[in-house]
Write an enzyme that holds these catalytic residues in place. Structure first.
Site, PDB file in Angstrom:
ATOM      1  CE1 TYR A 177       0.808   1.720   4.208  1.00 54.75           C
ATOM      2  CE2 TYR A 177       1.075  -0.635   4.346  1.00 54.75           C
ATOM      3  CZ  TYR A 177       1.249   0.662   4.918  1.00 54.75           C
ATOM      4  OH  TYR A 177       2.161   0.642   5.992  1.00 54.75           O
ATOM      5  CG  PHE A 220       0.222   9.303   5.550  1.00 54.99           C
ATOM      6  CD1 PHE A 220       0.042   7.894   6.289  1.00 54.99           C
ATOM      7  CD2 PHE A 220      -0.856   9.798   4.706  1.00 54.99           C
ATOM      8  CE1 PHE A 220      -1.390   7.170   6.024  1.00 54.99           C
ATOM      9  CE2 PHE A 220      -2.088   9.064   4.593  1.00 54.99           C
ATOM     10  CZ  PHE A 220      -2.331   7.836   5.155  1.00 54.99           C
ATOM     11  CG  ASP A 221       2.945   3.901   6.381  1.00 61.03           C
ATOM     12  OD1 ASP A 221       4.185   3.587   6.170  1.00 61.03           O
ATOM     13  OD2 ASP A 221       1.895   3.121   7.046  1.00 61.03           O
ATOM     14  CE1 TYR A 225      -4.660   5.980  12.787  1.00 59.37           C
ATOM     15  CE2 TYR A 225      -4.579   6.689  10.378  1.00 59.37           C
ATOM     16  CZ  TYR A 225      -4.243   5.969  11.206  1.00 59.37           C
ATOM     17  OH  TYR A 225      -3.447   4.690  11.109  1.00 59.37           O
ATOM     18  CG  PHE A 270      -4.784   4.146   2.233  1.00 60.38           C
ATOM     19  CD1 PHE A 270      -3.340   3.602   2.868  1.00 60.38           C
ATOM     20  CD2 PHE A 270      -5.707   4.511   2.857  1.00 60.38           C
ATOM     21  CE1 PHE A 270      -3.112   4.171   4.156  1.00 60.38           C
ATOM     22  CE2 PHE A 270      -5.661   4.765   4.279  1.00 60.38           C
ATOM     23  CZ  PHE A 270      -4.261   4.663   4.853  1.00 60.38           C
TER      24      PHE A 270
END
Length: 220
Positions: A141, A151-152, A195, A212
């Site tokens: 992902y 961010f990731d 979140y 994502f």
């Protein structure tokens, strides 16, 4: 602890590397607690540290120590309240922006509604099975904010992620159960399925839409 020497060798810049390391560690801890450099002098801190290490009696009376402790608590509480208020204001603004963004994104070609405000777009449809909430999956992902900031990313790390379906944010839980092994989807997750008002600082602010690209590789 992570430190940066801006490309310079710290050993050649600091004579007392142990002292520097300890001081830097303490400084990082203070900063995380909310202290600022203007709250105290280095000389005062050195005196207190020296007295404590040498076993000297405190230079302040018990009453003075209690007064200072109360002052410190008041300073940090005031700053904590200010940060919380700023987060609340930012959460309101971000929620308005997120709602508008999701509404506009829902009109884009190929974007479909999944459930509870979650949107998705199929990049590739797999032919395998779909996981249950109790299953552990292996995925690749990349997560981005609406401004394009990553961010990731398991892709960037070069290693797929493994986790139980019921152990991630709600938007992922719902989407993974609809995906088939081999599928690659774009997921557009509204704040309340991600979140929410708390965010996931420092990279994800309050009430942020998360985007994502998810590839379901395997059900373990």
């Amino acid at each position: 602890m992570t430190t940066s020497t801006s490309g310079q060798d710290a050993d050649t810049q600091v004579d007392d590397t142990v002292g520097y390391f300890l001081g830097f560690s303490v400084g990082q801890s203070f900063a995380q607690q909310g202290f600022q450099s203007s709250d105290f002098t280095i000389e005062g801190m050195q005196k207190g540290l020296s007295d404590a290490l040498s076993g000297e009696a405190p230079a302040l009376s018990d009453e003075q120590l209690a007064t200072v402790q109360g002052k410190i608590q008041a300073i940090l509480q005031k700053r904590q309240n200010a940060r919380a208020e700023e987060m609340r204001k930012q959460a309101v603004l971000n929620l308005e922006k997120s709602n508008v963004w999701m509404e506009q994104n829902g009109k884009a070609d190929g974007v479909k509604d999944l459930a509870k405000g979650i949107q998705y777009k199929v990049i590739k449809e797999g032919e395998g099975g779909s996981p249950s909430p109790q299953d552990t999956v292996r995925v690749h992902y990349t997560g981005k904010l609406t401004n394009g900031e990553v961010f990731d990313s398991s892709v960037a790390r070069g290693e797929p992620a493994e986790f139980p379906v019921n152990g991630v944010i709600q938007g992922w839980q719902l989407a993974l159960q609809k995906m088939k092994v081999g599928s690659k989807w774009m997921l557009y997750i509204p704040p309340d399925m991600a979140y929410g008002e708390r965010g996931s600082m420092p990279k994800i602010g309050p009430n942020e839409v998360l985007i994502f690209e998810v590839e379901l590789l395997e059900i373990l």
